[in-house]
Scaffold this active site. Structure first.
Site, PDB file in Angstrom:
ATOM      1  CG  ASP A 164      -2.017   0.999   1.180  1.00 47.13           C
ATOM      2  OD1 ASP A 164      -2.188   1.629   0.119  1.00 47.13           O
ATOM      3  OD2 ASP A 164      -2.728   1.164   2.186  1.00 47.13           O
ATOM      4  CG  ASP A 224      -3.336   3.918  -3.440  1.00 45.67           C
ATOM      5  OD1 ASP A 224      -4.275   3.151  -3.720  1.00 45.67           O
ATOM      6  OD2 ASP A 224      -3.385   4.729  -2.502  1.00 45.67           O
ATOM      7  CD  GLU A 225      -5.634  -0.850  -1.443  1.00 41.39           C
ATOM      8  OE1 GLU A 225      -5.305  -1.581  -0.487  1.00 41.39           O
ATOM      9  OE2 GLU A 225      -6.657  -0.149  -1.438  1.00 41.39           O
TER      10      GLU A 225
END
Length: 428
Positions: free
Chosen positions: A50, A143-144
């Site tokens: 993350d 983003d993860e």
């Protein structure tokens, strides 16, 4: 000093120089206090990665003058916070918080509107680095992602834990943002672990402590338990995961159906979901929050047209078509309306998305004032099946040809080079 090449004895290493460590304290090789220590460190292979305050980190990377300032990524005073840097978070600013509340908590914050095109580009760079480590990468958002590094030790010469630490260091050095890593034996616990020590975290939850760790956590930590369901469980006297662990699975299923089965299994650290590299977003959409509420169709139409063009562009870049169009509206009192329509054939055209959403919008312009409007598409299909000739609407082919010409011009000269007549109006 070289990193250990075998996972059998790995229980501690330095996250900065990757040298093996013998216990708490500082690294004997480089003096760093950032040691990863866990008895199962060498045997765990499922990770959740993350990015830390992703949008804000990118903006600070691109403008070093922002490094020590509180930064909020979000819209105008009527919008919401997309991301806040950790300096702003100390003041209480959180994602999804209304901007006026965020600025009341942190009036000195610098506010920047989101640049999604830039953020998506950075997300793809990080994803490419992940895929160099393992083909088993399951994106969750830009983003993860989950990663399964089973069987990669021989390829990389290091156990998964060290491979991940090296990856985190590479992302920070080459891309300029930081990440937090959660490592465990399943996706549920890896996701929990990645939130334990942000930013720049590296947390581990092993098999031996999983049940005891979960027992003292609130039920809201379980994937799928939202605020409403958490309140329902609290009314039933269930506030901790430990209470769920002591209940019979059949009883939980009787009370809460399929969600009861999920509660029973995840409470006992039983998550059998595999990391799925073919995981795809279920919808593509765009929305905007107004500075002033709008109730009339004449004002909302051009905004809807602009959003439809954004959605169409994302469909085309993803090489997808979609069969369902959904309109989203949020009224002044924050009540949400969603209306959708299934298309006879999948589409990727802005014109068709807009016309479908416009018909839905016309039925909702009943005098209600709206603070937000959005449009999304779902039920993805092969783009080769999209937008066949329409015998009922022969002009549709001309509109499609015109849109293709506009796309070509924009691809060469930029989005602002040409636009639809409707979008020349102010968007608030």
């Amino acid at each position: 000093m070289s990193a250990p090449s075998s996972s059998s004895t790995l229980t501690a290493f330095c996250r900065d120089c990757l040298a093996p460590a013998r216990g708490p304290g500082r690294c004997r090789a480089c003096g760093s206090p950032r040691l990863a220590i866990h008895p199962e460190l060498g045997r765990l292979t499922i990770a959740h990665v993350d990015c830390d305050a992703f949008y804000a980190s990118i903006e600070k990377r691109d403008d070093p003058s922002l490094a020590d300032k509180p930064l909020i990524i979000g819209g105008g005073r009527r919008g919401v916070v997309s991301t806040a840097c950790y300096i702003a978070r100390i003041k209480g600013v959180r994602s999804a918080m209304p901007m006026f509340k965020a600025l009341a908590l942190c009036p000195e914050a610098v506010v920047i509107r989101p640049n999604m095109e830039k953020y998506v580009g950075v997300g793809r760079q990080i994803r490419a680095l992940m895929q160099e480590l393992t083909p088993l990468v399951e994106p969750i958002s830009i983003d993860e992602a989950f990663m399964d590094l089973s069987g990669t030790e021989r390829l990389h010469g290091t156990p998964p834990a060290i491979t991940l630490a090296r990856f985190a260091r590479r992302v920070e050095t080459e891309i300029g943002v930081t990440i937090s890593v959660g490592l465990s034996f399943n996706k549920f616990l890896a996701k929990i672990a990645s939130d334990q020590d942000k930013p720049k975290g590296f947390s581990v939850i092993g098999r031996e402590e999983a049940i005891a760790f979960l027992a003292v956590q609130p039920v809201g930590l379980i994937w799928g338990v939202g605020k409403a369901f958490e309140a329902k469980l609290a009314q039933d006297g269930l506030k901790t995961i430990g209470q769920l662990q002591r209940m019979d699975e059949a009883e939980l299923a009787r009370r809460y159906g399929s969600m009861g089965l999920r509660l029973a299994r995840l409470a006992r650290a039983d998550d059998r979901r595999a990391v799925n590299p073919r995981h795809e977003a279920k919808s593509i959409g765009a929305e905007t929050t107004f500075n002033h509420d709008h109730a009339d169709l004449a004002t909302l139409r051009p905004i809807l047209r602009t959003l439809s063009e954004k959605v169409s562009g994302r469909l085309k870049r993803a090489e997808l078509a979609a069969s369902t169009v959904t309109l989203k509206l949020k009224s002044t009192d924050f009540k949400l309306r969603t209306r959708n329509r299934q298309l006879a054939d999948p589409t990727r055209l802005a014109d068709r998305i807009f016309r479908t959403a416009e018909e839905l919008l016309a039925r909702e312009t009943d005098g209600t004032a709206y603070r937000l409007i959005g449009v999304s598409v779902s039920d993805f299909a092969d783009p080769r099946l999209a937008d066949p000739d329409d015998l009922v609407d022969p002009i549709a082919a001309k509109r499609a040809a015109a849109e293709a010409a506009i796309d070509k011009v924009r691809g060469k000269f930029g989005r602002e080079a040409v636009g639809h007549g409707l979008t020349f109006r102010s968007e608030d």
